[in-house]
Design a protein around this motif. Sequence first.
Motif, PDB file in Angstrom:
ATOM      1  N   ALA A 355       0.857  -1.190   0.000  1.00 17.59           N
ATOM      2  CA  ALA A 355       0.000   0.000   0.000  1.00 17.59           C
ATOM      3  C   ALA A 355       0.884   1.226   0.000  1.00 17.59           C
ATOM      4  O   ALA A 355       1.942   1.247   0.641  1.00 17.59           O
ATOM      5  CB  ALA A 355      -0.919  -0.003   1.218  1.00 17.59           C
ATOM      6  N   GLU A 356       0.468   2.262  -0.720  1.00 22.28           N
ATOM      7  CA  GLU A 356       1.238   3.504  -0.773  1.00 22.28           C
ATOM      8  C   GLU A 356       0.966   4.353   0.464  1.00 22.28           C
ATOM      9  O   GLU A 356      -0.188   4.543   0.857  1.00 22.28           O
ATOM     10  CB  GLU A 356       0.897   4.304  -2.027  1.00 22.28           C
ATOM     11  N   SER A 357       2.041   4.853   1.074  1.00 20.39           N
ATOM     12  CA  SER A 357       1.897   5.716   2.246  1.00 20.39           C
ATOM     13  C   SER A 357       1.382   7.086   1.827  1.00 20.39           C
ATOM     14  O   SER A 357       1.769   7.621   0.786  1.00 20.39           O
ATOM     15  CB  SER A 357       3.245   5.862   2.958  1.00 20.39           C
ATOM     16  N   ASP A 358       0.526   7.644   2.643  1.00 20.66           N
ATOM     17  CA  ASP A 358      -0.027   8.963   2.349  1.00 20.66           C
ATOM     18  C   ASP A 358       0.959  10.079   2.684  1.00 20.66           C
ATOM     19  O   ASP A 358       0.907  11.151   2.092  1.00 20.66           O
ATOM     20  CB  ASP A 358      -1.325   9.163   3.141  1.00 20.66           C
ATOM     21  N   LYS A 359       1.860   9.847   3.647  1.00 17.93           N
ATOM     22  CA  LYS A 359       2.773  10.895   4.123  1.00 17.93           C
ATOM     23  C   LYS A 359       4.197  10.733   3.602  1.00 17.93           C
ATOM     24  O   LYS A 359       4.916  11.708   3.437  1.00 17.93           O
ATOM     25  CB  LYS A 359       2.812  10.899   5.659  1.00 17.93           C
ATOM     26  N   LEU A 360       4.624   9.512   3.365  1.00 14.81           N
ATOM     27  CA  LEU A 360       6.012   9.255   2.971  1.00 14.81           C
ATOM     28  C   LEU A 360       6.103   9.011   1.472  1.00 14.81           C
ATOM     29  O   LEU A 360       5.227   8.374   0.882  1.00 14.81           O
ATOM     30  CB  LEU A 360       6.563   8.040   3.723  1.00 14.81           C
ATOM     31  N   ASP A 361       7.165   9.533   0.871  1.00 16.65           N
ATOM     32  CA  ASP A 361       7.423   9.274  -0.545  1.00 16.65           C
ATOM     33  C   ASP A 361       8.748   8.543  -0.679  1.00 16.65           C
ATOM     34  O   ASP A 361       9.562   8.541   0.246  1.00 16.65           O
ATOM     35  CB  ASP A 361       7.439  10.581  -1.349  1.00 16.65           C
ATOM     36  N   PRO A 362       9.008   7.919  -1.816  1.00 18.19           N
ATOM     37  CA  PRO A 362      10.222   7.100  -1.949  1.00 18.19           C
ATOM     38  C   PRO A 362      11.474   7.875  -2.318  1.00 18.19           C
ATOM     39  O   PRO A 362      12.512   7.265  -2.585  1.00 18.19           O
ATOM     40  CB  PRO A 362       9.852   6.134  -3.078  1.00 18.19           C
ATOM     41  N   PHE A 363      11.412   9.201  -2.321  1.00 16.68           N
ATOM     42  CA  PHE A 363      12.524   9.976  -2.868  1.00 16.68           C
ATOM     43  C   PHE A 363      13.443  10.546  -1.792  1.00 16.68           C
ATOM     44  O   PHE A 363      14.629  10.265  -1.776  1.00 16.68           O
ATOM     45  CB  PHE A 363      11.976  11.092  -3.761  1.00 16.68           C
ATOM     46  N   GLY A 364      12.936  11.375  -0.892  1.00 17.76           N
ATOM     47  CA  GLY A 364      13.787  12.063   0.072  1.00 17.76           C
ATOM     48  C   GLY A 364      14.065  11.226   1.304  1.00 17.76           C
ATOM     49  O   GLY A 364      13.700  10.057   1.413  1.00 17.76           O
ATOM     50  N   ARG A 365      14.750  11.873   2.258  1.00 17.28           N
ATOM     51  CA  ARG A 365      15.027  11.268   3.559  1.00 17.28           C
ATOM     52  C   ARG A 365      14.277  12.081   4.608  1.00 17.28           C
ATOM     53  O   ARG A 365      14.671  13.199   4.927  1.00 17.28           O
ATOM     54  CB  ARG A 365      16.535  11.263   3.846  1.00 17.28           C
ATOM     55  N   ASP A 366      13.181  11.534   5.108  1.00 22.59           N
ATOM     56  CA  ASP A 366      12.372  12.248   6.073  1.00 22.59           C
ATOM     57  C   ASP A 366      12.960  12.129   7.475  1.00 22.59           C
ATOM     58  O   ASP A 366      13.792  11.256   7.753  1.00 22.59           O
ATOM     59  CB  ASP A 366      10.943  11.702   6.067  1.00 22.59           C
ATOM     60  N   SER A 367      12.491  12.999   8.358  1.00 14.61           N
ATOM     61  CA  SER A 367      12.981  12.990   9.729  1.00 14.61           C
ATOM     62  C   SER A 367      12.508  11.743  10.451  1.00 14.61           C
ATOM     63  O   SER A 367      11.505  11.113  10.087  1.00 14.61           O
ATOM     64  CB  SER A 367      12.489  14.227  10.471  1.00 14.61           C
ATOM     65  N   GLU A 368      13.250  11.382  11.512  1.00 16.95           N
ATOM     66  CA  GLU A 368      12.857  10.229  12.315  1.00 16.95           C
ATOM     67  C   GLU A 368      11.484  10.448  12.940  1.00 16.95           C
ATOM     68  O   GLU A 368      10.681   9.520  13.064  1.00 16.95           O
ATOM     69  CB  GLU A 368      13.897   9.970  13.408  1.00 16.95           C
ATOM     70  N   PHE A 369      11.204  11.687  13.343  1.00 18.65           N
ATOM     71  CA  PHE A 369       9.939  12.005  13.992  1.00 18.65           C
ATOM     72  C   PHE A 369       8.765  11.650  13.090  1.00 18.65           C
ATOM     73  O   PHE A 369       7.825  10.962  13.502  1.00 18.65           O
ATOM     74  CB  PHE A 369       9.906  13.493  14.353  1.00 18.65           C
ATOM     75  N   LEU A 370       8.803  12.108  11.832  1.00 16.21           N
ATOM     76  CA  LEU A 370       7.710  11.839  10.903  1.00 16.21           C
ATOM     77  C   LEU A 370       7.662  10.372  10.513  1.00 16.21           C
ATOM     78  O   LEU A 370       6.592   9.749  10.508  1.00 16.21           O
ATOM     79  CB  LEU A 370       7.872  12.713   9.655  1.00 16.21           C
ATOM     80  N   THR A 371       8.814   9.793  10.186  1.00 16.96           N
ATOM     81  CA  THR A 371       8.847   8.408   9.729  1.00 16.96           C
ATOM     82  C   THR A 371       8.387   7.449  10.819  1.00 16.96           C
ATOM     83  O   THR A 371       7.633   6.508  10.558  1.00 16.96           O
ATOM     84  CB  THR A 371      10.261   8.033   9.266  1.00 16.96           C
ATOM     85  N   ARG A 372       8.825   7.682  12.038  1.00 18.28           N
ATOM     86  CA  ARG A 372       8.443   6.775  13.119  1.00 18.28           C
ATOM     87  C   ARG A 372       6.946   6.868  13.418  1.00 18.28           C
ATOM     88  O   ARG A 372       6.309   5.875  13.772  1.00 18.28           O
ATOM     89  CB  ARG A 372       9.256   7.065  14.378  1.00 18.28           C
ATOM     90  N   LYS A 373       6.390   8.059  13.266  1.00 11.64           N
ATOM     91  CA  LYS A 373       4.952   8.216  13.483  1.00 11.64           C
ATOM     92  C   LYS A 373       4.174   7.350  12.493  1.00 11.64           C
ATOM     93  O   LYS A 373       3.200   6.672  12.861  1.00 11.64           O
ATOM     94  CB  LYS A 373       4.571   9.690  13.322  1.00 11.64           C
ATOM     95  N   GLU A 374       4.592   7.360  11.230  1.00 11.08           N
ATOM     96  CA  GLU A 374       3.941   6.521  10.223  1.00 11.08           C
ATOM     97  C   GLU A 374       4.272   5.047  10.449  1.00 11.08           C
ATOM     98  O   GLU A 374       3.408   4.176  10.303  1.00 11.08           O
ATOM     99  CB  GLU A 374       4.393   6.947   8.821  1.00 11.08           C
ATOM    100  N   TYR A 375       5.513   4.774  10.813  1.00 13.08           N
ATOM    101  CA  TYR A 375       5.956   3.386  11.032  1.00 13.08           C
ATOM    102  C   TYR A 375       5.132   2.719  12.128  1.00 13.08           C
ATOM    103  O   TYR A 375       4.706   1.560  11.980  1.00 13.08           O
ATOM    104  CB  TYR A 375       7.442   3.401  11.407  1.00 13.08           C
TER     105      TYR A 375
END
Length: 580
Positions: A355-375
């Motif tokens: 499933a495609e994430s609504d907040k994360l994209d496959p290009f950049g390097r997001d912050s741990e704060f945002l990524t962990r929230k989605e994770y």
Amino acid sequence: MDAYKQSQYHLDVLTDLETRMSWVYRRTGTAMAITSATTCAAFLCTLITPLSSIQSFGIFAACVILIDYVLVMSLFCTAVVIYHDRFESRAKCGCCCPCGVQNPTSVTEKAKAAIEANGGNEMKRDRVSEFFRTKVSSFVQKPFNRLLLAVVFLSWVSVSIWQATKIEPTKENEQFLDENHPLQKSVTILDKEFPTANDDLGMKVYYAWGLGLVDRTGVNRLLEPDNFGVPTFDSNFDFNAQCQVELLNFSDRLKTDPKYKGLIKRKNGVGQVYSFLEELAAFNVYGNLNNCTEVKKGDWRSADWQIDTADLPEMMPKFLEEKTCFADDGETVGGRYSKELGWDGKTLKYAAISAESDKLDPFGRDSEFLTRKEYDQFILLAAEADELVSVHCSGSVIMTDLDEKFVFMNNQSIYVQTAIQSSILGVCIAFIVLLVSTRVFHIALFASLSITCVLISVVGTMVMLGWYLGSIESILIGIIAGFSVDYVVHLAHAYEIASGDTYERITEAFGDLGISVFNGMITSVVASIPLFFCQLQFFAKFGTFLCLTIAFSWIFANFGFMSLLAQLKIPVKSGKVCSL
């Protein structure tokens, strides 16, 4: 070289060049060995991290320090001897080439004769050496000045501690270029000013059944960077009829359940989910995928669509060559579901839904704060999948991504741990090396305290500059102890080998090594300045970090460490293994 120049003021070592160089070796060899060993050990503290990139940086830096020490103690000393014999006594040229009439009298002999002509009294040194020997030394020895320094240092360290406690992990994408760079401005505008559109590609998150954990036996990324381990498969995985039903139900749930809105990207109100089972079931009913309208309507669901696993070897080759009904560019089923479909030509090793994430994209390097929230939300979804599907497929679900976003998120957490562990371990190693080399407990303790103050000051200043704790900052914090040990170690060693009471030792230490420490500081600071103008953020931040570390190290070593020795006046007892 400074020790060689200082030796011309000591009559007892000017017998001949051999005696003079022996004194230079004894004077600087131990101090340089201490600083090199401590710096190497501090850099090797990066080996405690599992990240090979940080490990390789620490090993590289430690090797540079070691090789530099070996070359200085061998090649450079040889160059000093050649300089003494052939160039130092030249009559005219101020360059490095001998010209004019060479004076046959040895420079060492001339220095000895000058002291003897002065009645054996010590000759006046160069201006910088005299400044440290008289002005700086006398400044530190005055109680009022020490009180003033104590107030300034305690105030500054208190502010730095307060600021250091406020440091936070980065909450935004880490910038590769300076924020004023045109390319970086474009990236920032695209990330922040334009909302994500439905057609934008989101990062695919996979839920797979039949996969095991990667076998990392014998994996050493430091020696074999391309060896990630061997994938394993769950032998209990069973792609039976009920497993297929539950997989399809889970796929439908991801598409239509409104509670996943905001987690899974939606297009026309439907979640962007990749499930090969829809088209495989339709292919099993219709024999082909030519009528995509019927495939998408799902009329095949009313038929007996479940696939007999015994028919897969015959069905799969043709199915994979079919044009998918969920892409407009003529993409084949095998291309669209290359990651979701674990077909090895004979058996179905695993089955996955993505499933495609609504907040994360496959290009950049997001912050741990945002990524962990989605994770964390995707992990909760995996727990639901386990309850609904895994019991029928005879295996646990594995949730992952293939864009290494979750790996990078974990690395950011490791960066923070490494920064703390490496900095503390570096200070401890510095204390042990100083204690063993000087055999004086209070000198080792005060020097370690100076290094700790440098560590706190640099981290506090980083927060004041608006830095967050990203990968770059974490690496830099971890190596602060390695960069900040040199000056305090040189002064500590000079103080320990000096003679007389506390004030006499301070005067001699400043007189002999004050200029050396000052020259080292100026050289390092000037070398860091060009890095300020680099467009790449790592080098720009490294230049700022190096300048701050060197400046704070010099200040705390000269005025903090030496003032503490002058204030407490703890005697150094010769012949003791550990003097208090």
